[in-house]
Scaffold this active site. Sequence first.
Site: not given
Length: 256
Positions: A53-55
């Site tokens: 995930f980008e997070g």
Amino acid sequence: MIEAPKYTASEIITVLSARQLKDGQIVFAGIGTPLLAATLAQRLHCPGLTILFEGGVIGAFVEPGKLPPSTNDQRCTKRANMVLGSADVLLLLQRGYVDVGFMGGAQIDRYGNLNSSYIGDPAKPKTRLPGTGGGNDIASLTNMIVAMKHEKRRFVEKVDFITSPGFIRGNNTRAESGLPEGGMFRVITELAVFSFDDNSREMKVLALNPGVTKENLQDNTGFDLVFDKNVTVTEPPSNQELTTLRVLDPDRLFIA
């Protein structure tokens, strides 16, 4: 009379997208259909698939009925292998550790350039969109799968803004622009599955979905399509695929 399909447009997009993934791959998945498709693939034929995930979350386990609405939601971290900062997870892209990027967009053109920034004149846009997030990094450094609804306003001759680069202007222009690796691999819609020509880098129709004709497809596309010489018809979603998908999204937030 043609029998109505027993699945929605979103369901066939998700199922066909999941089929593109292979066991052992590392996938940078966006929220929504890309995440749902990657999770479906994990459940059915890719137990060794790793989702990023980008997070900053690496290797999360998405629980059925608890699909996170954003990459910053704490549900993303369930049974994760690691949680990094955003900069660190994007560095994994630069180092070549990610196999597949997986996202959608508001517009796409014949060379696979994606727009998720704005529609219309940049000085006075008709519509403002979410913007890049990590979309530019992902498209610049991985082999991309794009999942999106098929409409003439989305499949355009030229995107209003290149948020995430595909093959730029075709031929070798991606590499000439400083992006020697990666590029568009597949585009999945409720009407068809697309690949890209090895030389011209134009989008081409690889397979039509059940009940869709070449004329239907062209009528819903804003540029002249190229068809593979061996266009096939995709296998419709199986009962197992649909059952598993509906367990993952019981409230039909993404598959309605």
